[in-house]
Design a protein around this motif. Structure first.
Motif, PDB file in Angstrom:
ATOM      1  N   THR A  76       0.799  -1.221   0.000  1.00 14.12           N
ATOM      2  CA  THR A  76       0.000   0.000   0.000  1.00 14.12           C
ATOM      3  C   THR A  76       0.830   1.268   0.000  1.00 14.12           C
ATOM      4  O   THR A  76       0.277   2.358  -0.010  1.00 14.12           O
ATOM      5  CB  THR A  76      -0.907   0.043   1.230  1.00 14.12           C
TER       6      THR A  76
ATOM      7  N   THR B 177      -6.267  -5.298   6.240  1.00 11.95           N
ATOM      8  CA  THR B 177      -6.645  -5.857   4.945  1.00 11.95           C
ATOM      9  C   THR B 177      -6.111  -4.971   3.828  1.00 11.95           C
ATOM     10  O   THR B 177      -6.286  -3.754   3.873  1.00 11.95           O
ATOM     11  CB  THR B 177      -8.174  -5.961   4.853  1.00 11.95           C
ATOM     12  N   VAL B 178      -5.459  -5.591   2.874  1.00 11.11           N
ATOM     13  CA  VAL B 178      -4.941  -4.845   1.726  1.00 11.11           C
ATOM     14  C   VAL B 178      -5.317  -5.591   0.451  1.00 11.11           C
ATOM     15  O   VAL B 178      -5.664  -6.765   0.482  1.00 11.11           O
ATOM     16  CB  VAL B 178      -3.405  -4.684   1.792  1.00 11.11           C
TER      17      VAL B 178
ATOM     18  N   ARG C 288      -7.117 -10.414  -2.081  1.00 13.48           N
ATOM     19  CA  ARG C 288      -6.884  -9.486  -0.987  1.00 13.48           C
ATOM     20  C   ARG C 288      -6.264 -10.267   0.148  1.00 13.48           C
ATOM     21  O   ARG C 288      -6.460 -11.467   0.250  1.00 13.48           O
ATOM     22  CB  ARG C 288      -8.204  -8.878  -0.513  1.00 13.48           C
TER      23      ARG C 288
ATOM     24  N   THR D 284      -5.455 -10.331   4.419  1.00 15.11           N
ATOM     25  CA  THR D 284      -5.634  -9.771   5.752  1.00 15.11           C
ATOM     26  C   THR D 284      -4.455 -10.232   6.588  1.00 15.11           C
ATOM     27  O   THR D 284      -4.262 -11.424   6.787  1.00 15.11           O
ATOM     28  CB  THR D 284      -6.945 -10.270   6.379  1.00 15.11           C
TER      29      THR D 284
ATOM     30  N   CYS E 291     -12.763  -2.585   1.577  1.00 13.88           N
ATOM     31  CA  CYS E 291     -11.513  -2.760   0.833  1.00 13.88           C
ATOM     32  C   CYS E 291     -11.853  -3.556  -0.418  1.00 13.88           C
ATOM     33  O   CYS E 291     -11.526  -4.727  -0.520  1.00 13.88           O
ATOM     34  CB  CYS E 291     -10.519  -3.485   1.725  1.00 13.88           C
TER      35      CYS E 291
ATOM     36  N   LEU F 229      -5.291   1.001  -1.270  1.00 13.51           N
ATOM     37  CA  LEU F 229      -6.397   0.587  -0.405  1.00 13.51           C
ATOM     38  C   LEU F 229      -5.888  -0.213   0.773  1.00 13.51           C
ATOM     39  O   LEU F 229      -5.162  -1.184   0.634  1.00 13.51           O
ATOM     40  CB  LEU F 229      -7.357  -0.280  -1.207  1.00 13.51           C
ATOM     41  N   ILE F 230      -6.273   0.198   1.909  1.00 15.35           N
ATOM     42  CA  ILE F 230      -5.923  -0.537   3.112  1.00 15.35           C
ATOM     43  C   ILE F 230      -7.071  -0.377   4.092  1.00 15.35           C
ATOM     44  O   ILE F 230      -7.677   0.688   4.179  1.00 15.35           O
ATOM     45  CB  ILE F 230      -4.592  -0.034   3.702  1.00 15.35           C
ATOM     46  N   HIS F 231      -7.415  -1.461   4.761  1.00 20.32           N
ATOM     47  CA  HIS F 231      -8.503  -1.403   5.732  1.00 20.32           C
ATOM     48  C   HIS F 231      -7.980  -1.945   7.044  1.00 20.32           C
ATOM     49  O   HIS F 231      -7.742  -3.140   7.184  1.00 20.32           O
ATOM     50  CB  HIS F 231      -9.683  -2.226   5.238  1.00 20.32           C
TER      51      HIS F 231
END
Lengths: 1149, 365
Positions: A101, A113-114, A121, A123, A312, A332-334
């Protein structure tokens, strides 16, 4: 000399070299495929090679398993980073996150999560060193990055973790060696790498991937190494694990407390909380109505599940076209629990972190979620006061400022509050309320119908086309998935909502409801029509409703799903079409206050039977010949259409093959069946059906003609095909229907981001929440909610040093749960009985039975005696598998009842002291008894006099001194003890203590073990038995034959000659004897002196040895010192990490 | 330590059997109240009590509490244990009443069930043992329950005195297969059993003759057996009946039967059964109306895949059953028209997502 060019080489044109070349050319000339080169030289070798190839082929095969995770939109892969403290887990996590990210995390807590690629994806979860966390992580991780300190070697926790993995289904494991820069010498580095790799391979499998990470640069691992690792992660394939393929689970990446603040205040924070957790559904579909288990908390009821917008999301269709992931998507990162993107979700607050300087002006800078939120807050035009002034909330029922707001102003409010969800809802409700006030009497229904959608009511007040996109599904979805009570327009509204624009759907989804709502709805819409501002589609709706009413009822299709599940009509009412008006009338009457109680007269006739009574009227119809003829097409000989006949003929031929055909039909006709239905009489459709049939037949023929072997699949391929077909059916079956009813039927599919509302959560979970401990929400199967006695096959772990004792508490990790229970160990005794064991056997499986929550047979588990970090040695005490579940157990232990004879006849004896009453004896009549010496007997009958005495017979006469015993079996019940490990509820999560052993309790309280006097060991005194001499009466002796006569001799009393005589020596003899004596004396002296000398020598040697010993111990001491130094460094390092100094310190050493 | 399982509540005496079955399978406690509370003779009937006793026999750890008035029961289900069980059924209901719920439970027991039931084998209200043997048990075959599944009719017993005896053998399975049954096919054969006990054995032949007079027009593959039990095996009362079944090319079975009535000629009984069969065939679908519940239950218990079945319109019992299933298992069906294009066709396609029910009672090793 330099500038002069070299003379060019002139190849020889004659001579030996040329000849050689010429000769070689002919040999080289051979081109093309040399058949001999690859042909086996010997038949034996060819045979061997053939076998090997076949064997290698077999290793490719695995038991086909259904993968329940969908291929499109799978949930993120859980990558767990596990290792002892100080090994560099956080550094690796940060490096990987940075790789994916381009963001640097300052604090990495909880799952992150990415997006890692176009279809994947990840986690990331960091696992701390607590055994509880390791167990939970081991159950959910898809990929484990197992970190090992290369400079130190494996630690016990690593092995414990691997054992946990083994018992719960082994995920993929990649080993990562770190701190390799600490080993300075190349040779040592090589050796240690080799040793570690060997050990790792024996633990996982030969050839398991082991990564080496060298030093740390800028607080991260080198970028190239991380990139290599990330490539490995991105191509990793995962095999479905059986337990996870049968359970749904969620790794919570966010947790919120929804309890009313007032309730918390009044109960001083001690009330049970309502908590929502957020995360991706994994495993199987998450269904409503099931319970969940959160390891460390307990079983909880799901109050509701809501589908949320993916925080994400995977790259969408347009970026799909590109080969690589676009840079934008990479950002995107969560990670709600970390401080990424400037937003940190605390347990009861959201922190917005604005780094450095922050201005509103620059739009080109990518703004984080939090910054956007702050800016939105700044954007609000009107103050709260204004909003209150405009809102139509009436404080008191009788307040004079009644809400006589004209419709235009209410519309204004709505338009203004477009971006504010709560306001919007309020406005909608009020709006509809006002309108319904103007409407006719059935305002209740209007209200109910109008509640859900925002867009629709705005559409009503002004004519604008609704093209507003939905902000996210989380906002528009209602808080709970529920059936609206007879809310007939639910589906329709949803369709509008989803599409974001109106459409006139003329399919049967709308005009299908034969419930009373239809009429109400129609009336409602008629009244709407009077409204001038009603949009065009509304008018159309009303017309359609009218048309529906007028059209014949017969052709109207009922929506059975809705009728069955979302109406309160009785089954009979649903089935009866005609009396609907009556029921409508009844429903209308409900408004009346008094109602005549309806007698349930009809109930008694209804028998609970699956056979319907024969209806004479119905049967009368079939007396008619025409009627009988009319169903001829239902039989294979019937002639209804050409294709039907064809089918009939085909089926007629092969009677036993029809199953096969049935399957074929299923397979082929899944898509075609609606087309193929031979219902419409139009020529074209029939022709099409015929063509399709011909096509299928042709295909089949071609297949069989071209390659008869190819169509015949082996078992493995067949199974895989079957699974694929079923999965395709699963996907296609519910494709068309709207999301809400889809979730009702099949639950939340894996990959959905959901919010789970949990009721009655212990308050300690919230109060002692720590994001570094994973929260796993594991779905339970219906069977797993129950309790019972569970029989397992168990084996003590060979690294666990103590044996396991019967009835000692044991902590089990079984299914999702971790709990303490009290097992009883047993072994099968000749398949007759289960016999209790006091201790688990060495190197052998035994059975254990305990009380606890049911898990399905074949579930693996591991057991621990203690979960504390400070307990020494290997903590996994046993592993095993569930065998059986029952509500009662039959385990016995042996009991021996002893008694003594008090009167003995020939084969009969009277025994006392075995029982205490005649009744007891009566229970054991006929039981087998035995003496110690092995004489067998039987209990006969109780004696009246001494209580509990009985008569017994034996196969031989027993002695008075014999002990008689009776072997019996006493049944043992496991204690009903189940104590979940509630580690997440503690403030100090690593120190959960369950039930302690009696010895532990005594030790901690300083109590002495009570000593029973009768139980002490005393030296056994066995007085020597005296036997009387055998006396054979004289008379008998006389009559005996000589051989049998006792040969008794009296010992001689007077001295013999040899004893009596005196000896006198001759002078010569005397001399000789004296000489001999002297020689002996000399010899004695010599030996003594020699011994003395030897001792002296020995002493010298001893001294020398002592010296050596001292030297040796010195060396030993040095060695120990060395070891302690290393250990001290390690502990210091840990302490450093806790203080936060971390790596900087480390690098100096 | 008391663990309160989730409790499901119902009222009324109807649909008692299916609720008990669902409770035992799902493990949820069930409480049923207001059982004939308005009736002159309130509370549970003898056959219901007997059913509860039978359920207690085939399970282990089941707790049944009946209120003093008998108008409310609480069932805390244990595990289904199976094994050898004998049960004497009261004469108020036929054996079919007891056997139907047992057929639903038996595949999920710990040991293969060997149940002997004594009582009335054929009567007007319940499925006769002939139909259970020839129709109900074959319906379990697509779910993977076939090997060792057997119903032996040892003795026949007609109402009112009964005296029949059947033995039901059922294997155990690990998991039910997913059903995908959408092709009703065409009727390819008709079978029937006419039996007569303690009456003139010619009665069964007369029934067969009457039945053939109607059925012969359709297909040639018709076999109607005359099954006469004599002596001790024929029970205590006179009676006769004809049970018919029609099997389609895709193994869909439809059935009907008619039982002797006082003052009615055997020919009329035969015709009645035949017409009922024709009516049933006319309704169509892959599953008979009498067995909708059984098939739907097995679909719910299937693996976590989509099961589909095409049937006619649900009976009131089926509708209630679907609602009860939702209460117990949380599973709801998608019920749509099988042929959206054809308005005349009343067939419906029932599809559901199986619960992935695994027989947890089964012993390993």
């Amino acid at each position: 000399m330099d500038d002069r060019p070299h003379k060019a080489h002139r190849p020889a044109t004659s001579g030996g070299k040329v000849d050689k070349k010429e000769k070689g050319k002919g040999k080289e000339k051979q081109h093309g495929f040399n058949e001999k080169a690859f042909a086996p030289k010997s038949g034996r070798r060819a045979d061997r090679q053939g076998r090997r190839n076949v064997e290698r082929d077999q290793t490719r095969l695995h038991v086909p398993l259904v993968n329940r995770t969908p291929d499109d939109q799978p949930p993120p892969v859980i990558v767990a980073i596990v290792g002892p403290p100080g090994v560099g887990k956080t550094t690796l996590l940060k490096s990987l996150v940075r790789r994916y990210t381009k963001q640097t995390l300052t604090e990495a807590k909880g799952p992150i999560t990415v997006v890692s690629g176009k279809k994947r994806r990840l986690t990331f979860v960091e696992c701390n060193n607590d055994l509880n966390s390791m167990i939970d992580i081991g159950k959910i991780a898809d990929l484990v990055l197992l970190m090992i300190d290369g400079s130190f070697g494996f630690e016990m926790e690593t092995f414990e973790f691997l054992n946990i993995l083994q018992s719960h289904g082994f995920p993929k494991v990649i080993g990562i060696l770190t701190h390799l820069d600490l080993i300075k010498k190349a040779a040592t580095l090589r050796d240690s790498k080799k040793a570690l790799k060997k050990r790792f391979w024996t633990e996982i499998y030969q050839g398991a991937k082991l990564f080496y990470l060298s030093g740390v640069l800028n607080g991260r691992y080198p970028d190239t190494e991380i990139m290599n690792l990330s490539r490995f992660i991105s191509v990793m394939k995962f095999r479905p694990l059986i337990f996870r393929n049968a359970h749904s689970y969620v790794l919570a990446d966010r947790l919120e407390d929804l309890t009313p603040r007032e309730l918390i205040r009044t109960s001083k924070g001690k009330c049970d909380r309502t908590v929502t957790v957020y995360g991706y559904v994994r495993g199987t579909n998450l269904r409503l109505g099931t319970k969940v288990h959160i390891p460390g908390v307990g079983d909880l009821e799901m109050k509701g599940v809501t589908l949320l917008g993916d925080p994400c999301p995977m790259p969408d269709a347009d970026s799909e076209k590109r080969r690589k992931l676009s840079e934008k998507k990479k950002l995107l990162i969560h990670a709600p629990m970390s401080d990424v993107g400037g937003v940190m979700y605390d347990k009861d607050a959201v922190w917005v972190n604005v780094p450095g300087n922050f201005t509103r002006g620059n739009e080109d800078v990518v703004q984080g979620e939090g910054e956007q939120m702050v800016m939105d807050l700044q954007d609000v035009g009107s103050t709260l006061e204004d909003a209150v002034a405009k809102s139509q909330i009436r404080l008191f029922g009788d307040s004079s400022k009644s809400l006589t707001v004209d419709p235009s102003s209410s519309a204004d409010v709505e338009i203004e509050s477009d971006d504010d969800e709560d306001d919007n809802d309020e406005g909608d409700e009020d709006d509809s309320g006002i309108e319904s006030g103007a409407d006719n009497d059935n305002n209740d229904e209007v209200d109910e119908e109008d509640r859900p959608p925002g867009p629709r009511s705005t559409g009503r007040s002004n004519r604008r086309d609704i093209t507003r996109s939905i902000p996210s599904s989380s906002k528009t979805q209602r808080a709970e998935v529920e059936y609206a009570e007879s809310d007939s327009e639910l589906g329709d509204d949803d369709a509008l909502e989803q599409g974001g624009r109106m459409r006139l759907n003329d399919d049967d989804a709308d005009h299908d409801i034969p419930s009373d709502d239809d009429e109400g709805e129609a009336g409602d819409e008629m009244s709407d029509e009077e409204d001038e501002s009603a949009p065009r589609w509304k008018k159309n709706l009303a017309e359609r409703a009218q048309a529906n009413l007028s059209s014949s009822r017969k052709l109207r299709r009922k929506d059975w799903t809705k009728l069955i599940y979302s109406t309160s009509l009785s089954p009979e009412e649903i089935l009866r079409d005609k009396p609907r008006e009556e029921s409508l009338g009844d429903e209308m009457d409900e408004d009346d206050f008094f109602q005549i109680k309806k007698g349930e007269a009809g109930d008694e006739e209804i028998l609970d039977s699956s056979k319907d009574p024969l209806d004479a009227e119905e049967l009368k119809r079939w007396e008619d010949e025409d009627m009988l003829e009319s169903i001829r097409h239902l039989f294979i000989t019937g002639e209804a259409g050409a294709e039907a006949e064809g089918e009939g003929e085909e089926n007629n031929g092969d009677d036993e093959e029809f199953g096969d055909i049935g399957e074929d039909l299923e397979g082929d006709d899944e898509i075609e069946s609606p087309k193929q239905a031979p219902k419409s009489d139009s020529e074209t459709s029939r022709a099409a059906a015929l063509a399709a049939k011909k096509e299928a037949l042709k295909r089949k023929f071609d297949e069989q003609y071209d390659d008869p072997e190819a169509s015949k699949l082996d078992f493995y391929e067949e199974k895989k095909d079957e699974m694929a077909r079923q999965l395709a059916l699963n996907r296609s079956e519910f494709e068309g229907i709207d999301a809400e009813s889809r979730t009702l039927v099949e639950g939340f599919r894996p990959g959905h981001y959901v919010r789970i509302e949990l009721a009655d959560v212990p308050c300690e979970l919230i109060e002692n929440f720590d994001p570094t401990y994973p929260i796993v929400v594991g779905g339970l199967l219906p069977a797993e909610e129950r309790f019972g006695y569970i029989q397992v096959r168990i084996k003590r772990h060979r690294w666990f040093t103590k044996t396991l004792k019967n009835n000692d508490p044991l902590i089990l990790s079984l299914g999702w749960r971790r709990f303490q229970t009290v097992p009883i160990y047993s072994l099968d005794d000749h398949s007759i009985r289960m016999r209790m064991l006091k201790y688990t056997p060495e190197h052998m499986h035994c059975y254990a039975t305990f009380y606890g929550p049911v898990s399905l047979p074949n579930t693996g588990f591991c057991a621990f005696n203690s979960l504390l970090g400070e307990s020494p040695g290997f903590r996994v005490s046993a592993t095993g598998v569930v065998l059986d579940i029952d509500r009662s157990v039959k385990i016995v232990k042996k009991i021996k009842l002893t008694g003594v004879p008090y009167k003995i006849f020939k084969n009969t004896a009277f025994i006392k002291d075995m029982f205490s009453s005649a009744l007891e004896v009566a229970k054991f009549e006929g039981a087998n008894i035995r003496t110690v010496s092995g004489i067998r007997g039987q209990v006969k009958k109780a004696m009246p006099k001494p209580d509990g005495a009985f008569r017994a017979t034996f196969e031989d006469k027993i002695l008075k001194s014999d002990i008689v015993f009776l072997r019996a079996w006493y049944s043992v019940q496991p204690r009903k003890f189940y104590n979940p490990v509630t580690s997440l509820l503690l403030s100090d999560k690593e120190h959960w203590t369950g039930m302690r052993l009696t010895g532990q309790v005594r030790r901690e309280q300083g109590l002495k073990t009570p000593l029973n006097v009768n139980s002490t060991y005393k030296p056994i005194e066995r007085p020597p038995r005296r036997f009387n001499p055998l006396i054979v009466p004289k008379k008998l002796q006389a009559s005996l034959p000589y051989a049998s006569k006792p040969k008794l001799m009296v010992p001689q009393r007077n001295q013999t000659y040899m004893q009596k005589r005196a000896v006198v020596m001759e002078p010569d003899e005397k001399k000789a004897v004296a000489l001999l004596q002297q020689i002996r004396a000399l010899r004695k002296d010599q030996v003594a002196r020699r011994k003395e000398k030897k001792e002296e020598k020995n002493a010298v040697r001893q001294k020398k040895l002592q010296k050596e010993e001292a030297l040796k111990s010195e060396k030993e001491k040095e060695k120990r010192k060395d070891y302690m130094r290393v250990a001290g460094q390690k502990s210091k390092r840990e302490a450093d990490i806790e203080e936060g100094r971390g790596r900087s310190k480390r690098r100096k050493t | 330590m008391v663990h309160v399982g989730s409790l499901v509540q119902f009222s009324g005496h109807q649909h008692l059997r299916q609720r008990l079955v669902l409770s035992i399978l799902s493990g949820k406690h069930v409480r049923i109240d207001k059982i004939r509370s308005e009736d002159k003779n309130p509370g549970l009937r003898d056959f219901e009590i007997s059913l509860l006793r039978l359920l207690e026999k085939v399970t282990n750890g089941t707790i049944i509490e009946i209120s003093v008035t008998g108008t409310a029961i609480l069932l805390k289900p244990g595990i289904i244990s199976g094994g050898t069980v004998t049960h004497e059924c009261p004469l108020s209901r036929a054996i079919g009443y007891y056997l139907e719920p047992i057929i639903m439970l038996a595949p999920f027991s710990k040991r293969p069930l060997q149940l002997t039931l004594k009582g009335i084998t054929t009567d007007e209200n319940d499925l006769s043992v002939d139909l259970l043997r020839t129709v109900t048990l074959p319906y379990l075959q697509p779910f993977g329950i076939s090997d060792g599944l057997e119903l032996r009719i040892k003795k026949r017993g007609a109402p009112p005195a009964g005296g029949g005896e059947v033995q039901f053998l059922c294997p155990i399975i690990k998991q039910v297969k997913t059903l995908n049954f959408v092709e009703p096919g065409k009727i390819k054969r008709i079978r029937g059993i006419a039996h007569a006990v303690r009456v003139n054995p010619q009665f069964s032949n007369r029934m067969i003759e009457a039945s053939r007079s109607v059925l012969n027009r359709y297909i040639p593959d018709i076999y109607l057996y005359s099954d006469v039990y004599k002596g001790d095996e024929s029970g205590k009362s006179p009676g006769y009946a004809l049970s018919l079944l029609a099997e389609s090319s895709t193994a869909a079975i439809h059935c009907a039967e008619a039982v002797s009535k006082a003052g009615v000629a055997p020919e009329d009984i035969g015709l009645e059964a035949t017409r009922a069969l024709i009516a049933e065939v006319n309704k169509g679908g892959c599953v008979d109306r009498k067995h909708q519940i059984l098939v739907l239950l097995m679909m719910v218990l299937g693996s976590e895949d989509v099961g589909r079945c095409r049937m006619g319109e649900p009976t009131p019992r089926t509708i209630q059953f679907l609602r009860d299933v939702k209460n117990f298992f949380g599973t709801s069906f998608k019920v749509v028209a099988a042929d959206p294009s054809d308005l005349e066709c009343s067939h419906l396609l029932y599809s559901c997502y199986g619960t992935g029910y695994v027989n947890a009672n089964r012993t390993l090793a």
